[in-house]
Design an enzyme around this catalytic site. Structure first.
Site, PDB file in Angstrom:
ATOM      1  N   PHE A 158       0.848  -1.192   0.000  1.00 57.54           N
ATOM      2  CA  PHE A 158       0.000   0.000   0.000  1.00 57.54           C
ATOM      3  C   PHE A 158       0.882   1.241   0.000  1.00 57.54           C
ATOM      4  O   PHE A 158       1.763   1.371   0.853  1.00 57.54           O
ATOM      5  CB  PHE A 158      -0.893   0.032   1.248  1.00 57.54           C
ATOM      6  CG  PHE A 158      -1.980  -1.008   1.249  1.00 57.54           C
ATOM      7  CD1 PHE A 158      -1.699  -2.335   1.572  1.00 57.54           C
ATOM      8  CD2 PHE A 158      -3.286  -0.675   0.920  1.00 57.54           C
ATOM      9  CE1 PHE A 158      -2.690  -3.301   1.562  1.00 57.54           C
ATOM     10  CE2 PHE A 158      -4.302  -1.644   0.916  1.00 57.54           C
ATOM     11  CZ  PHE A 158      -3.998  -2.955   1.226  1.00 57.54           C
ATOM     12  N   CYS A 181     -14.398   9.568   7.380  1.00 53.90           N
ATOM     13  CA  CYS A 181     -13.093   9.066   6.932  1.00 53.90           C
ATOM     14  C   CYS A 181     -12.300   8.453   8.089  1.00 53.90           C
ATOM     15  O   CYS A 181     -12.124   9.071   9.131  1.00 53.90           O
ATOM     16  CB  CYS A 181     -12.275  10.181   6.289  1.00 53.90           C
ATOM     17  SG  CYS A 181     -10.695   9.574   5.620  1.00 53.90           S
ATOM     18  N   ASP A 182     -11.821   7.235   7.875  1.00 53.75           N
ATOM     19  CA  ASP A 182     -11.134   6.484   8.937  1.00 53.75           C
ATOM     20  C   ASP A 182      -9.615   6.624   8.878  1.00 53.75           C
ATOM     21  O   ASP A 182      -8.905   5.894   9.575  1.00 53.75           O
ATOM     22  CB  ASP A 182     -11.532   5.000   8.867  1.00 53.75           C
ATOM     23  CG  ASP A 182     -11.096   4.331   7.561  1.00 53.75           C
ATOM     24  OD1 ASP A 182     -10.486   4.991   6.700  1.00 53.75           O
ATOM     25  OD2 ASP A 182     -11.367   3.120   7.403  1.00 53.75           O
ATOM     26  N   GLU A 239      -7.260   3.041  -5.075  1.00 52.40           N
ATOM     27  CA  GLU A 239      -8.458   3.354  -4.291  1.00 52.40           C
ATOM     28  C   GLU A 239      -8.658   4.855  -4.472  1.00 52.40           C
ATOM     29  O   GLU A 239      -7.805   5.651  -4.060  1.00 52.40           O
ATOM     30  CB  GLU A 239      -8.206   3.079  -2.796  1.00 52.40           C
ATOM     31  CG  GLU A 239      -7.875   1.641  -2.450  1.00 52.40           C
ATOM     32  CD  GLU A 239      -9.103   0.769  -2.245  1.00 52.40           C
ATOM     33  OE1 GLU A 239     -10.171   1.302  -1.896  1.00 52.40           O
ATOM     34  OE2 GLU A 239      -8.988  -0.453  -2.446  1.00 52.40           O
ATOM     35  N   HIS A 289      -9.405  -6.278   7.309  1.00 55.84           N
ATOM     36  CA  HIS A 289      -8.159  -5.993   8.047  1.00 55.84           C
ATOM     37  C   HIS A 289      -8.455  -5.469   9.445  1.00 55.84           C
ATOM     38  O   HIS A 289      -7.679  -5.685  10.373  1.00 55.84           O
ATOM     39  CB  HIS A 289      -7.278  -5.003   7.265  1.00 55.84           C
ATOM     40  CG  HIS A 289      -7.988  -3.766   6.829  1.00 55.84           C
ATOM     41  ND1 HIS A 289      -9.032  -3.794   5.929  1.00 55.84           N
ATOM     42  CD2 HIS A 289      -7.820  -2.463   7.177  1.00 55.84           C
ATOM     43  CE1 HIS A 289      -9.461  -2.549   5.736  1.00 55.84           C
ATOM     44  NE2 HIS A 289      -8.757  -1.735   6.487  1.00 55.84           N
TER      45      HIS A 289
HETATM   46  C1  LIG Z   1      -9.311   6.182   3.061  1.00 57.32           C
HETATM   47  S1  LIG Z   1      -9.965   6.040   1.436  1.00 57.32           S
HETATM   48  C2  LIG Z   1      -8.603   6.593   0.409  1.00 57.32           C
HETATM   49  C3  LIG Z   1      -8.890   6.574  -1.063  1.00 57.32           C
HETATM   50  C4  LIG Z   1      -9.878   7.622  -1.590  1.00 57.32           C
HETATM   51  N1  LIG Z   1      -9.728   8.885  -0.974  1.00 57.32           N
HETATM   52  C5  LIG Z   1     -11.299   7.114  -1.456  1.00 57.32           C
HETATM   53  O1  LIG Z   1     -12.053   7.676  -0.655  1.00 57.32           O
HETATM   54  O2  LIG Z   1     -11.623   6.155  -2.159  1.00 57.32           O
HETATM   55  C6  LIG Z   1      -9.924   4.242   1.144  1.00 57.32           C
HETATM   56  C7  LIG Z   1     -11.254   3.540   1.213  1.00 57.32           C
HETATM   57  O3  LIG Z   1     -11.736   3.574   2.540  1.00 57.32           O
HETATM   58  C8  LIG Z   1     -13.110   3.901   2.516  1.00 57.32           C
HETATM   59  N2  LIG Z   1     -13.455   4.433   3.835  1.00 57.32           N
HETATM   60  C9  LIG Z   1     -13.048   5.600   4.382  1.00 57.32           C
HETATM   61  N3  LIG Z   1     -13.528   5.733   5.628  1.00 57.32           N
HETATM   62  C10 LIG Z   1     -14.253   4.608   5.888  1.00 57.32           C
HETATM   63  C11 LIG Z   1     -14.975   4.144   7.011  1.00 57.32           C
HETATM   64  N4  LIG Z   1     -15.077   4.862   8.139  1.00 57.32           N
HETATM   65  N5  LIG Z   1     -15.577   2.941   6.922  1.00 57.32           N
HETATM   66  C12 LIG Z   1     -15.509   2.199   5.791  1.00 57.32           C
HETATM   67  N6  LIG Z   1     -14.817   2.575   4.704  1.00 57.32           N
HETATM   68  C13 LIG Z   1     -14.202   3.772   4.750  1.00 57.32           C
HETATM   69  C14 LIG Z   1     -13.201   4.869   1.369  1.00 57.32           C
HETATM   70  O4  LIG Z   1     -14.519   5.061   0.911  1.00 57.32           O
HETATM   71  C15 LIG Z   1     -12.345   4.181   0.346  1.00 57.32           C
HETATM   72  O5  LIG Z   1     -13.074   3.168  -0.304  1.00 57.32           O
HETATM   73  N1  LIG Z   2      -5.540  -3.991   4.691  1.00 57.06           N
HETATM   74  C1  LIG Z   2      -6.005  -2.853   4.193  1.00 57.06           C
HETATM   75  N2  LIG Z   2      -6.796  -2.892   3.095  1.00 57.06           N
HETATM   76  C2  LIG Z   2      -7.202  -1.712   2.580  1.00 57.06           C
HETATM   77  N3  LIG Z   2      -7.940  -1.516   1.455  1.00 57.06           N
HETATM   78  C3  LIG Z   2      -8.085  -0.204   1.246  1.00 57.06           C
HETATM   79  C4  LIG Z   2      -7.414   0.495   2.261  1.00 57.06           C
HETATM   80  C5  LIG Z   2      -7.260   1.959   2.251  1.00 57.06           C
HETATM   81  O1  LIG Z   2      -7.094   2.569   3.304  1.00 57.06           O
HETATM   82  O2  LIG Z   2      -7.306   2.515   1.148  1.00 57.06           O
HETATM   83  C6  LIG Z   2      -6.870  -0.466   3.116  1.00 57.06           C
HETATM   84  C7  LIG Z   2      -6.080  -0.436   4.321  1.00 57.06           C
HETATM   85  O3  LIG Z   2      -5.774   0.589   4.928  1.00 57.06           O
HETATM   86  N4  LIG Z   2      -5.664  -1.664   4.789  1.00 57.06           N
HETATM   87  S1  SF4 Z   3      -9.403   9.974   1.951  1.00 61.91           S
HETATM   88 FE1  SF4 Z   3     -11.228   9.209   0.856  1.00 61.91          FE
HETATM   89  S2  SF4 Z   3     -12.638   8.769   2.553  1.00 61.91           S
HETATM   90 FE2  SF4 Z   3     -11.026  10.092   3.398  1.00 61.91          FE
HETATM   91  S3  SF4 Z   3     -11.759  12.216   3.152  1.00 61.91           S
HETATM   92 FE3  SF4 Z   3     -10.629  11.742   1.308  1.00 61.91          FE
HETATM   93  S4  SF4 Z   3     -12.200  10.969  -0.125  1.00 61.91           S
HETATM   94 FE4  SF4 Z   3     -13.079  10.887   1.892  1.00 61.91          FE
HETATM   95 MG   LIG Z   4      -8.090   2.060   5.117  1.00 66.75          MG
END
Ligand SMILES: C[S@@+](CC[C@H](N)C(=O)[O-])C[C@H]1O[C@@H](n2cnc3c(N)ncnc32)[C@H](O)[C@@H]1O
Ligand SMILES: Nc1nc2[nH]cc(C(=O)O)c2c(=O)[nH]1
Ligand code: SF4
Ligand SMILES: [Mg+2]
Length: 183
Positions: free
Chosen positions: A24, A37-38, A93, A177
């Site tokens: 990654f 956003c996590d 992603e 994960h």
């Molecule tokens: C952290 S984002 C980074 C990539 C891009 N910014 C996006 O949003 O696709 C990676 C993935 O985690 C998902 N994601 C973010 N926060 C989440 C949450 N609290 N629970 C589940 N999926 C989450 C996003 O929708 C995306 O599919």
């Molecule tokens: N194991 C693992 N799988 C993932 N798939 C998408 C992720 C992300 O944060 O984009 C993620 C991540 O953070 N960890």
């Molecule tokens: S990283 Fe992806 S989930 Fe987090 S703020 Fe940006 S678009 Fe939203």
């Molecule tokens: Mg993630």
């Protein structure tokens, strides 16, 4: 130079390629601010492509996942070409708001409310289901191969299962994960 928040070796936890070993590359910063956003992605170090490719080459897997933050803000044809030259399979992603290099092998688009889509090709749509009332049906009109709904931080899985049973065009994506406590 590209700003990298973290680079790590794990298994793809989500979506179609769940379980696949992958490097990654998490790029810093995002153009959206999803309240769910996590990921803490803002900090980062500027890296040359040489450093980046050296770090990637240290791991034996074929898949590289570009994520963030929003990786679309940082990548270009040249980076994808360099990863291909190493023999890597390049997945991304993305929130879908950026125009992406066409040579990327797998596009996971997670569209967000208010984020105008600019991606030309999507392999997998993966929508975070935040709760009843969210309009997810419109995302089924996006041209893609697979449509996933993902519970928000594994908190509302029952609700997502019930929704999918009533709307079976969708499939469930779990953040595995988080369930098995790996990065
Ligand atoms: C952290 S984002 C980074 C990539 C891009 N910014 C996006 O949003 O696709 C990676 C993935 O985690 C998902 N994601 C973010 N926060 C989440 C949450 N609290 N629970 C589940 N999926 C989450 C996003 O929708 C995306 O599919
Ligand atoms: N194991 C693992 N799988 C993932 N798939 C998408 C992720 C992300 O944060 O984009 C993620 C991540 O953070 N960890
Ligand atoms: S990283 Fe992806 S989930 Fe987090 S703020 Fe940006 S678009 Fe939203
Ligand atoms: Mg993630």
């Amino acid at each position: 130079m590209r700003k990298i928040n973290e680079l790590f070796y794990s298994l793809q936890g989500e979506g179609f390629h769940m379980g696949t070993p992958a490097v990654f590359i998490r790029f810093s910063g995002c153009n959206l601010k999803c309240d769910f956003c996590d990921t803490r992605h803002e900090s980062g170090t500027l890296m040359t492509d040489e450093e980046l490719l050296e770090r990637v080459s240290a791991f034996p897997c074929r898949m590289v996942i570009l994520t963030g933050g929003e990786p679309g803000l940082w990548i270009d044809d040249d980076l994808v070409e360099k990863l291909h030259a190493l023999g890597k399979y390049v997945a991304i992603e993305t929130n879908g708001t950026c125009v992406l290099p066409e040579a990327i092998d797998w596009v996971t688009c997670s569209p967000k409310q208010g984020g105008k889509l600019n991606v030309k090709r999507i392999d997998e749509v993966k929508v975070v289901y935040t709760g009843a009332g969210q309009d997810v049906e419109s995302y089924l009109a996006l041209p893609a191969l697979h449509y996933f709904l993902q519970p928000c931080s594994c908190s509302n899985t029952e609700e997502v299962i019930a929704y999918i049973k009533a709307h079976p065009q969708w499939r469930l994506s779990l953040q595995t994960h988080k369930l098995i406590h790996i990065p």
